[in-house]
Design an enzyme around this catalytic site. Structure first.
Site, PDB file in Angstrom:
ATOM      1  N   GLU A  61      37.337 -25.100  71.614  1.00  0.00           N
ATOM      2  CA  GLU A  61      36.249 -25.167  70.622  1.00  0.00           C
ATOM      3  C   GLU A  61      35.565 -26.533  70.665  1.00  0.00           C
ATOM      4  O   GLU A  61      34.335 -26.624  70.557  1.00  0.00           O
ATOM      5  CB  GLU A  61      36.799 -24.892  69.220  1.00  0.00           C
ATOM      6  CG  GLU A  61      37.382 -23.494  69.037  1.00  0.00           C
ATOM      7  CD  GLU A  61      36.381 -22.394  69.292  1.00  0.00           C
ATOM      8  OE1 GLU A  61      35.184 -22.609  69.011  1.00  0.00           O
ATOM      9  OE2 GLU A  61      36.784 -21.326  69.785  1.00  0.00           O
ATOM     10  N   ASP A 110      36.483 -23.629  78.572  1.00  0.00           N
ATOM     11  CA  ASP A 110      37.841 -23.463  79.109  1.00  0.00           C
ATOM     12  C   ASP A 110      38.195 -24.611  80.040  1.00  0.00           C
ATOM     13  O   ASP A 110      39.302 -25.173  79.976  1.00  0.00           O
ATOM     14  CB  ASP A 110      37.947 -22.135  79.879  1.00  0.00           C
ATOM     15  CG  ASP A 110      38.094 -20.930  78.964  1.00  0.00           C
ATOM     16  OD1 ASP A 110      38.275 -21.117  77.743  1.00  0.00           O
ATOM     17  OD2 ASP A 110      38.032 -19.794  79.470  1.00  0.00           O
TER      18      ASP A 110
END
Length: 415
Positions: free
Chosen positions: A278, A359
């Site tokens: 995030e 990611d």
């Protein structure tokens, strides 16, 4: 029917046909891979979980086909039955054409159009989600959420509609530019105020207790230079066993929020990896880029509405006898989804690119990808995600890459 009316019907039916076809193709693809866990997934889920995820996917697939057909039928009835012009004339004759009255018309139509979906929302929550063990809400909470949503729309949305319609009166031909600025300012204000004033109306937020997890996440925030006012836990289990993590607000108002279900499902390194993902969205400037795209899209939308609002053929195609900003806003809002649907693969491709980047950021910060892969596997397992979607269905409906796609990219990074 006019050429415009026929074109609108064709576009609406074409969207439904493609949605139906995508659902059928995806269903066949899932069934074809349901005999046993695919080789690439054998280390991800066990046979029982995979079988349950297939059942959940097929149940949602059948439900989606029904709701999409129903929604298409309702849309066609609303647009071409004459109900909208009839309701518009009643409002004008009873209340006049003031901004307050026309905003009341738009608000009332919005409320009425939300009613046909209530039985389906209820079934989804208390039958479909209940059947697979996800529902944790009560009928009282479910109805309270909808009443609160209606009141918030009345308190916040209705005055915004009045302001937009007033700007039409005050600013002449450039109303669309002023209206866009007003809506954009409202959206930015809500991004700051919603976590403080609105979200607590629906969920309880408590500070993450002192301990190893809190220390780990604060250290991650320090290491990535991510400034947050607090780390809070949201009682997501009040409504569902699905889980999530996010941050809200800007600057000193920014909060890191973890669902309590997420904390229950993941180990501390996995939670750290999820938060790192995030934060990756923030550090890669995905949020401001998406905000700029949203702002540009809404500006284009207001301009198109301003152009359409001057065209007699636009109103006549849907039964309105004369021009008016309120009908133009309403018709555009009803038709917009039919047009933007065809661009969803592009939007999702953009979103998936950002997911890959977040990611990669998480793996780099963690100096390994094992924790994030473990978290993704558990989240897909707990949420009974479709592990074998058809690529075309995924392109139209998935804003995130599939589990195997994300694992493949993470492993390719060699972290």
């Amino acid at each position: 029917m006019s050429f415009v009316s026929i074109a609108a019907v064709v576009l609406i039916l074409a969207r439904w046909a493609v949605e139906f076809w995508l659902e059928r193709v995806n269903r066949a693809h899932v069934i074809a891979h349901s005999g046993s866990v695919p080789e690439a997934l054998k280390d991800v889920v066990d046979d029982a979980t995979f079988a349950k995820s297939v059942q959940y996917t097929l149940a949602r697939n059948s439900f989606s086909q029904i709701t999409e057909a129903y929604g298409t039928l309702i849309l066609l009835i609303v647009l071409f039955s004459g109900l909208l012009p009839w309701g518009y004339d009643i409002f004008r004759h009873a209340l006049g054409s003031s901004a307050w009255a026309m905003a009341g018309f738009l608000f009332s139509v919005g409320v009425v159009l939300s009613l046909p979906s209530l039985p389906f929302d209820w079934y989804s929550q208390f039958r479909l989600e209940q059947r697979f063990g996800f529902n944790t809400t009560t009928p009282g909470t479910w109805w309270a959420d909808r009443v609160k949503g209606l009141l918030l729309a009345l308190v916040l949305g209705y005055p915004l509609l009045v302001l937009v319609l007033k700007l039409v009166e005050w600013t002449g031909q450039w109303w669309w530019l002023w209206a866009w600025a007003a809506v954009l300012a409202f959206q930015l204000a809500m991004a700051v105020l919603a976590p403080v004033l609105i979200m607590p109306l629906f969920n309880k937020f408590t500070p993450l207790p002192e301990g190893g997890l809190r220390d780990r996440l604060l250290e991650l925030a320090r290491r990535t230079q991510f400034r947050a006012a607090s780390i809070q836990v949201m009682d997501g289990s009040k409504r569902s066993r699905h889980s999530n993590a996010f941050f809200t607000g800007f600057g000193g108002f920014r909060k890191i929020v973890l669902f309590d279900t997420l904390i229950q499902q993941l180990a501390e390194p996995e939670l750290e990896a999820v938060l790192a993902h995030e934060i990756g969205h923030f550090k890669k400037k995905h949020i401001p880029k998406m905000l700029l795209f949203t702002a540009a899209s809404s500006l284009a939308a207001f301009y198109i509405i301003a152009v359409l609002a001057k065209q007699d053929w636009f109103y006549q195609a849907f039964g309105f006898r004369e021009q008016g900003i309120a009908p133009a806003l309403l018709l555009f809002s009803l038709l917009a989804g039919t047009v933007t649907f065809w661009f969803s693969p592009l939007a999702h491709a953009w979103s998936r690119r950002y997911e890959y980047q977040a990611d990669a950021f998480a793996a780099e910060v963690m100096r390994e990808s094992k924790s994030l892969i473990g978290a993704l596997r558990k989240l897909n397992e707990k949420n009974l995600s479709n592990l074998t979607p058809h690529p075309w269905y995924s392109g139209f409906h998935y804003s995130h890459p599939t589990l195997l796609e994300r694992e493949r990219a993470l492993r390719a990074g060699s972290f």
